[in-house]
Design an enzyme around this catalytic site. Structure first.
Site, PDB file in Angstrom:
ATOM      1  CG  ASP A 163     -47.361  12.421 -21.001  1.00 41.17           C
ATOM      2  OD1 ASP A 163     -48.188  13.334 -20.780  1.00 41.17           O
ATOM      3  OD2 ASP A 163     -46.339  12.243 -20.304  1.00 41.17           O
ATOM      4  CD  GLU A 177     -49.327  16.901 -22.599  1.00 43.51           C
ATOM      5  OE1 GLU A 177     -49.565  17.706 -21.680  1.00 43.51           O
ATOM      6  OE2 GLU A 177     -48.526  15.959 -22.477  1.00 43.51           O
TER       7      GLU A 177
END
Ligand code: CA
Length: 512
Positions: free
Chosen positions: A216, A252
């Site tokens: 993330d 990401e």
């Protein structure tokens, strides 16, 4: 040059043979055991509930594994599953457990076992930039910093005595770094103890059988410092591959291609190609432009170039962005199908956000993008509860049950394209050769070669008119055709070496 195999000359390739996706017509095929996968992204709370509390859970996911397999997905990415005070769970309070509302570690172990039986990989979200402000590490660290006492966790976060952008005030003269929101304090990733803990966390989940991790918010590790982020990603990559050589990692990095290209030098397998996604992304621009074949050709080439030997991660939408159905247009079913058709032609992994295969909509606040999966339009009372602060929850297309039974549905188009990616591993892995002499503004021909086998992909990017492509000039013989049409009654015809394709048709020519 040999002529195209005589087998298909003059044969009418009708939908009943190739274009439809009746469930009994799609066989399971052997999945290549690597990390080029059709990935399905799941938000557990909204997916499937097993115990009647209307909160989706791990056992609910297990009950849908047959569906996921039948759809041709070969991996699942789970948004965070760890204990967390928020509905979205991107603020973790314990990296070694499963959130109670989702189930138990034993449930998760069973999920892994059941998924692996079906050749489905499991990728879990790993939130390393920050913890929850309720995490015991932070609670102790903050207390020590505020009181001027010592704590073993004091150096696990970034405290300062100066007010700075990206920092949250504790009291006057005392602040901590929290780039997203005050409930998500940033970890001090330079601290060796923090890195040792991250190593333990990865070891723990790999021991539980996960096949990989989705990292993330990697651009926030060291905000504004891409070189430091890349160095940290290199460390993560080496560390994880040191535990499990064939683990898969996708990062990401919500940023431009140029920056993503730099991140790929870390060795991390995949980064999401954000420029391809969403209604204003490259794939949708190929739907709207006057020279869509050029747009798609460049996009196919650029994705590979960007990944530079790694695995492009292609997607149309995810939990953070407006769902693609609304972006393309609610009544644009054919375009919606064809957008996924184009996505499926890319090298690398495709990522499908749960519900996108049935045309779910959601925009505005994040909760609206994460509403209940619509399993059956006739059984709305069985759906999961939507996230608490959802402001709009509506469904444009019918549920899974209804679309499964409709051979012309979006679901069955997705299923067919996934099947073709599984049947023809060249699509996700192949080296590309284009045929400029057969290309026009709206038709594209590309050969993909992998493992000494090739397929030829012919795409009609015209949404209104049929295309005629001379297929008699290929060096090899491709006697078989798999086709995907946006209209179930459409037909592809081949006569005298010329293939006639309906609007938005994709044909995959292959040899065996
Ligand atoms: Ca439940």
């Amino acid at each position: 040059m040999k002529k195209i195999g005589i087998v298909i000359l003059g044969i009418l390739l009708s939908c009943s043979l190739f274009g439809c996706a009746k469930k009994e017509e799609i066989p399971q095929v052997k999945i290549v055991d690597d990390n080029y996968r059709n990935v399905y992204e799941i938000f557990v709370a909204s997916f499937a509930d097993s115990d009647g509390d209307h909160i989706g859970d791990i056992n609910g996911v297990i009950s849908k594994l047959d569906y996921i397999q039948r759809m041709g997905y070969t991996a699942i990415w789970f948004m965070p599953i760890h204990p967390s005070p928020s509905y979205h769970k991107y603020d973790v309070t314990d990296y070694y457990d499963i959130d109670k509302s989702y189930g138990t570690l034993e449930d998760f172990d069973r999920l892994i076992e059941e998924a692996h039986k079906r050749n489905i990989h499991i990728i879990i979200d790993l939130v390393l930039n920050h913890t929850s402000s309720n995490h015991p590490w932070f609670v102790k660290a903050k207390q020590a910093f505020r009181n001027g006492t010592d704590s073993e966790y004091l150096d696990w976060y970034n405290f300062t005595t100066e007010a700075k952008s990206g920092y949250t005030r504790i009291t006057d003269g005392k602040y901590y770094e929290a780039r997203f929101v005050d409930t998500m304090p940033d970890l001090n990733l330079d601290n060796q103890e923090v890195r040792d803990e991250i190593t333990k966390i990865c070891q723990f989940w790999i021991d539980h059988g996960v096949d990989g991790f989705r990292l993330d918010a990697v651009t926030s590790y060291y905000t504004g410092d891409n070189a430091a982020n890349t160095a940290f990603l290199s460390w993560i990559n080496r560390m994880i591959k040191g535990i499990k050589e064939d683990a898969y990692i996708v990062g990401e990095a919500w940023t431009d291609d140029n920056t993503i290209g730099g991140y790929y030098t870390s060795g991390v397998d995949s980064f999401f190609h954000f420029s391809m996604a969403q209604a204003d992304g490259t794939i949708c621009r190929a739907l709207k432009g006057s020279t869509p074949a050029t747009t798609l050709k460049n996009a196919l080439e650029n994705a590979l170039k960007l990944a530079n030997g790694h695995i492009p991660a292609m997607f149309l939408d995810n939990h953070d962005v407006n769902r693609i159905t609304g972006g393309i247009g609610r009544n644009e079913l054919k375009k919606l199908k064809f957008a996924y058709g184009m996505l499926s032609l890319f090298n690398g992994c495709t990522y499908t956000y749960y519900g996108t295969e049935i045309g779910m909509v959601g925009s505005g606040r994040d909760e609206n993008k994460r509403i209940a999966m619509l399993w059956n339009s006739d059984k709305m009372d069985e759906l999961c509860d939507n996230p608490k602060n959802t402001s709009t929850a509506e469904y444009v297309y019918p549920g899974v049950e209804q679309q499964d039974a409709d051979e012309d549905s979006l679901l069955n188009y997705h299923k067919l394209m996934n099947f073709y990616r599984n049947r023809h591993p060249e699509i996700a892995r192949g080296e590309m050769t284009f045929y400029p002499s057969l290309q026009t503004a709206k038709q594209l021909v590309v050969k993909k070669t992998w493992n000494e086998k090739s397929v030829i992909i012919i795409v009609n990017l015209d949404g209104e008119n049929r295309a005629s492509v001379n297929i008699s000039e290929f060096e090899e013989t491709y006697p078989k055709i798999d086709a995907a049409m946006v209209n179930v009654t459409d037909e592809i015809n081949v006569k005298d070496g010329v293939m006639d394709l309906p609007p938005y048709a994709i044909a995959i020519l292959y040899a065996e």
